[in-house]
Enzyme design. Structure first.
Site, PDB file in Angstrom:
ATOM      1  N   ASP A 207     -10.003   0.524  14.410  1.00  0.00           N
ATOM      2  CA  ASP A 207     -10.783   0.307  13.180  1.00  0.00           C
ATOM      3  C   ASP A 207     -12.175   0.931  13.254  1.00  0.00           C
ATOM      4  O   ASP A 207     -13.146   0.364  12.743  1.00  0.00           O
ATOM      5  CB  ASP A 207     -10.912  -1.211  12.901  1.00  0.00           C
TER       6      ASP A 207
ATOM      7  N   ARG B 215       4.418   1.815  25.665  1.00  0.00           N
ATOM      8  CA  ARG B 215       3.965   2.176  24.323  1.00  0.00           C
ATOM      9  C   ARG B 215       4.133   3.655  24.045  1.00  0.00           C
ATOM     10  O   ARG B 215       4.515   4.088  22.963  1.00  0.00           O
ATOM     11  CB  ARG B 215       2.478   1.813  24.159  1.00  0.00           C
TER      12      ARG B 215
ATOM     13  N   LEU C 206      -2.007   2.041  18.185  1.00  0.00           N
ATOM     14  CA  LEU C 206      -1.549   3.335  18.696  1.00  0.00           C
ATOM     15  C   LEU C 206      -2.421   3.761  19.876  1.00  0.00           C
ATOM     16  O   LEU C 206      -3.635   3.572  19.863  1.00  0.00           O
ATOM     17  CB  LEU C 206      -1.613   4.365  17.572  1.00  0.00           C
TER      18      LEU C 206
ATOM     19  N   ARG D 177       1.154  -1.943  14.817  1.00  0.00           N
ATOM     20  CA  ARG D 177       1.151  -1.544  16.225  1.00  0.00           C
ATOM     21  C   ARG D 177      -0.135  -0.780  16.513  1.00  0.00           C
ATOM     22  O   ARG D 177      -0.494   0.115  15.752  1.00  0.00           O
ATOM     23  CB  ARG D 177       2.347  -0.622  16.547  1.00  0.00           C
TER      24      ARG D 177
ATOM     25  N   ASN E 281       0.846  -1.213   0.000  1.00  0.00           N
ATOM     26  CA  ASN E 281       0.000   0.000   0.000  1.00  0.00           C
ATOM     27  C   ASN E 281       0.873   1.252   0.000  1.00  0.00           C
ATOM     28  O   ASN E 281       0.544   2.250  -0.646  1.00  0.00           O
ATOM     29  CB  ASN E 281      -0.924  -0.010   1.215  1.00  0.00           C
TER      30      ASN E 281
ATOM     31  N   HIS F 234      -7.974  -0.584   6.084  1.00  0.00           N
ATOM     32  CA  HIS F 234      -8.349  -1.835   6.734  1.00  0.00           C
ATOM     33  C   HIS F 234      -9.015  -2.727   5.691  1.00  0.00           C
ATOM     34  O   HIS F 234      -9.919  -2.271   4.972  1.00  0.00           O
ATOM     35  CB  HIS F 234      -9.305  -1.542   7.908  1.00  0.00           C
TER      36      HIS F 234
ATOM     37  N   GLU G 267      -7.487  -1.941  -2.349  1.00  0.00           N
ATOM     38  CA  GLU G 267      -6.689  -1.121  -1.424  1.00  0.00           C
ATOM     39  C   GLU G 267      -5.756  -0.186  -2.181  1.00  0.00           C
ATOM     40  O   GLU G 267      -5.666   1.017  -1.875  1.00  0.00           O
ATOM     41  CB  GLU G 267      -5.857  -2.031  -0.512  1.00  0.00           C
TER      42      GLU G 267
END
Ligand code: GRF
Length: 205
Positions: free
Chosen positions: A148, A68, A96, A94, A16, A112, A177
């Protein structure tokens, strides 16, 4: 035109990211891919970015242990050092924290591989087939703290065909995508879609 400076965050293959790099080579594209950052030092996409002449950086999350936010502060500093204005997550694996997401609210996009809000999370192609879905697809959305779940910018669908495997469906979705991410980034970079104006989850309309 002044092109928005964009960073693409990857963790792996980076197909992508390469689609965005190619789209941004068009003279009228309103964004330039100024930086590719990977949390994984061995991400295959880093080679593609370097061959395309794009500056790359590695911010290895493993160097920050369990904290994190320390990782994200290092990432944030790298983005500011390169005067980044928009961030595209592309196969970035990861999650966030709200700290980073609010720092970049309205300027942080993700792709996604499902027709959100359907099939949030992982293994979307297998789950769509197992659910007997007739359609599947991909969604580019603004990132919000909930995974998401942010306002949708561009979404497009493909049919699920009898006999589809996870692999055949993933390949069909990947073509979508690579088409919709450059479209979505163009809309945001041109200011034609914003966090406030983007479409919310289809079910909440
Ligand atoms: C793609 O399916 C994308 O939807 C998801 O990660 C997968 C790998 O993408 N976010 P890429 O080839 O690394 O861009």
């Amino acid at each position: 035109m002044i092109k928005k400076r964009v960073a693409v965050l990857i963790s792996g293959r980076g197909s992508n990211m390469m689609a965005l790099v190619e789209a941004a080579q068009a003279p009228d594209y309103p964004a330039e891919i100024a930086l590719v950052v990977s949390n994984a030092p061995d991400a295959a996409g880093l080679g593609g970015a370097r061959r395309a002449g794009i500056e790359t950086a590695i911010v290895d999350h493993r160097a920050f242990g369990a904290d994190r936010e320390d990782f994200e502060r290092a990432l944030d500093a790298k983005l500011h050092a390169h005067r980044i204005e928009l961030v595209c997550l592309a196969g970035f694996m990861r999650l966030l924290t709200p700290w980073f997401v609010t720092q970049w609210s309205g300027r942080l996009l993700n792709i996604h591989p499902s027709l959100l809000p359907l099939f949030k999370g992982l293994d979307t192609h297998r789950r769509a087939i197992e659910a007997g879905a007739e359609r599947h697809g991909a969604t580019v959305h603004f990132v919000v703290p909930e995974m998401d779940s942010g306002p949708i910018i561009v979404q497009d669908a493909v049919p699920i065909i009898a006999g589809d495997t996870e692999e055949t469906l993933a390949a069909r979705v990947l073509e979508v995508e690579h088409r919709i991410y450059p479209q979505a980034l163009r809309l945001v970079a041109e200011g034609r879609v914003t966090l406030a104006s983007a479409g919310h989850d289809a079910l909440s309309r």
